[in-house]
Design an enzyme around this catalytic site. Structure first.
Site, mmCIF file in Angstrom:
data_model
loop_
_atom_site.group_PDB
_atom_site.id
_atom_site.type_symbol
_atom_site.label_atom_id
_atom_site.label_comp_id
_atom_site.label_asym_id
_atom_site.label_seq_id
_atom_site.Cartn_x
_atom_site.Cartn_y
_atom_site.Cartn_z
ATOM 1 N N LYS A 107 0.800 -1.233 0.000
ATOM 2 C CA LYS A 107 0.000 0.000 0.000
ATOM 3 C C LYS A 107 0.832 1.283 0.000
ATOM 4 O O LYS A 107 0.356 2.339 0.388
ATOM 5 C CB LYS A 107 -0.989 0.045 1.186
ATOM 6 C CG LYS A 107 -1.949 -1.111 1.288
ATOM 7 C CD LYS A 107 -2.605 -1.485 -0.004
ATOM 8 C CE LYS A 107 -3.532 -0.414 -0.536
ATOM 9 N NZ LYS A 107 -3.985 -0.727 -1.912
ATOM 10 N N ARG A 111 3.204 -0.911 -6.948
ATOM 11 C CA ARG A 111 2.724 -1.181 -8.314
ATOM 12 C C ARG A 111 3.003 0.019 -9.211
ATOM 13 O O ARG A 111 3.502 -0.132 -10.322
ATOM 14 C CB ARG A 111 1.232 -1.544 -8.272
ATOM 15 C CG ARG A 111 0.527 -1.630 -9.626
ATOM 16 C CD ARG A 111 1.141 -2.614 -10.620
ATOM 17 N NE ARG A 111 1.161 -3.987 -10.152
ATOM 18 C CZ ARG A 111 1.741 -4.985 -10.820
ATOM 19 N NH1 ARG A 111 2.338 -4.785 -11.983
ATOM 20 N NH2 ARG A 111 1.751 -6.191 -10.306
#
Ligand SMILES: *[C@@H]1O[C@H](CO)[C@@H](O)[C@H](O)[C@H]1NC(C)=O
Ligand SMILES: *[C@@H]1O[C@H](CO)[C@@H](O)[C@H](O)[C@H]1NC(C)=O
Ligand SMILES: *[C@@H]1O[C@H](CO)[C@@H](O)[C@H](O)[C@H]1NC(C)=O
Length: 352
Positions: A107, A111
């Site tokens: 988090k 990505r």
């Protein structure tokens, strides 16, 4: 010597074609030569096409032409099908061990970082999270298995893999160092309070999609008996960065680890990517032109030629409302932990 003879049959109104081997007439050898010539031409045609196609792909990996880029995405999808890829892959490429691993934190924008750095022509990123070093079943398959999961790359390219759970899994640093003790490592960190909220949000939406009601964040974060922060809540434990970071520094040198500011990655991706390029020894290639700000999504998305691509719908979702007192408590709780981390990594962040 044999010879084809085509015969047409009519059966129940349908027309069938049937071939018969017919033993050679005097002109048989002549026809045979023709047949061979046709086959040779066909084979040459097919080989030419394959080599043209793979050269196109090779070229597209080094050039950022959008049309061919889309071809290369299709091609990469095909490459994922093992049998296909073992036979056909761009000339001069092979599967290599990653020279760089993004090892966390969940988090914090791993990505986004992987996608952004993947815009660099000298980077090949593994599309999926590997979870090789944290999952025993996979680790037991051996390093050769791991290498075969990697994308094809040219010798001058760097293969990058990311699995955020590596950060919190105890055995991982040792295992990575067995593979390559001088590997380059990248970790993305965000304000630990923001990370807790984002972590909660992800689980919240997952449960919502399944129609399961989920506890309020206040009930998870605050211990109902003491009124203090609940350190048994996993999202809180992950955000105590120094607990985990210590393990990494026992195995790797500090210079081997680049820390990316995940909060700044959202605001100004280019400046963070520049650090990554330098760290990987790459020329600066990625500029503002590679990004556009998507107002609907509220963050930067990547742009390549005419192609624009945003992160999946699960990224950048608003956090469910959290009582300000809970946020204050979290900030207060993390403060001493942050100080410990700053000393450990010799760098400070404006988290409060
Ligand atoms: C280990 O990683 C470093 C840094 O990326 C790289 O230069 C080196 O070639 C790697 N060694 C092996 C054996 O893969
Ligand atoms: C922003 O992203 C949304 C959702 O991914 C997309 O539908 C929209 O076209 C994008 N807007 C711009 C201005 O690119
Ligand atoms: C900490 O970082 C500063 C600059 O940011 C540097 O001058 C100093 O040498 C570093 N200290 C250690 C112990 O690495």
């Amino acid at each position: 010597m044999s010879n084809f003879k085509w015969t047409f049959h009519n059966k129940g109104g349908r027309r069938y074609v049937k071939t018969n081997y017919d033993c050679c007439a005097a002109d048989g050898s002549m026809r045979q030569q023709w047949k061979h010539a046709v086959i040779v031409v066909c084979v040459i045609f097919i080989i030419l096409n394959i080599s043209l196609y793979s050269n196109t792909i090779a070229w597209s990996d080094l050039n950022m032409n959008n049309i061919i880029y889309e071809d290369s995405i299709k091609f990469r999808k095909l490459l994922e099908q093992d049998q296909f890829s073992e036979k056909f892959h761009p000339v001069g490429t092979k599967r290599r061990f990653p020279q760089c691993i993004i090892f966390g934190v969940r988090k914090c924008g791993t990505r986004a970082l992987l996608e952004f750095i993947g815009l660099h022509p000298q980077v090949q990123n593994a599309e999926h999270e590997m979870h090789f070093f944290d999952e025993d079943e996979k680790y037991n398959l051996g390093l050769e298995w791991y290498r075969k999961q990697m994308p094809y790359s040219y010798p001058e390219q760097i293969t990058v893999e990311k699995s955020p759970r590596y950060f919190i899994t105890e055995k991982v640093p040792e295992r990575i160092s067995i593979m390559n003790s001088t590997i380059k490592l990248i970790v993305v960190l965000r304000n630990p309070t923001t990370r807790v909220l984002s972590d909660y949000t992800q689980v919240y939406y997952n449960k919502l999609a399944k129609g399961v009601t989920f506890q309020k964040i206040e009930e998870l974060v605050i211990d109902p008996y003491t009124g203090e922060i609940n350190t048994d809540y996993k999202a809180v434990r992950i955000s105590i960065y120094h607990h985990h970071f210590e393990r990494w520094l026992r195995v790797f040198k500090r210079e081997q680890i680049l820390i990316v500011d995940g909060d700044n990655l959202i605001l100004d991706p280019v400046s963070e990517i520049k650090h990554v390029e330098s760290f990987l020894g790459l020329e600066h290639y990625i500029t503002q032109d590679n990004f556009y700000f998507n107002k609907t999504r509220g963050f930067f998305c990547k742009k390549q030629g005419s192609m624009e691509k945003c992160l999946g719908a699960t990224k950048g979702r608003p956090h469910p409302g959290t009582h300000p007192s809970v946020i204050r408590k979290l900030n207060k709780f993390f403060k001493p932990h942050n100080e410990k981390l700053f000393k450990m990594i010799n760098r400070t962040f404006k988290w409060s």
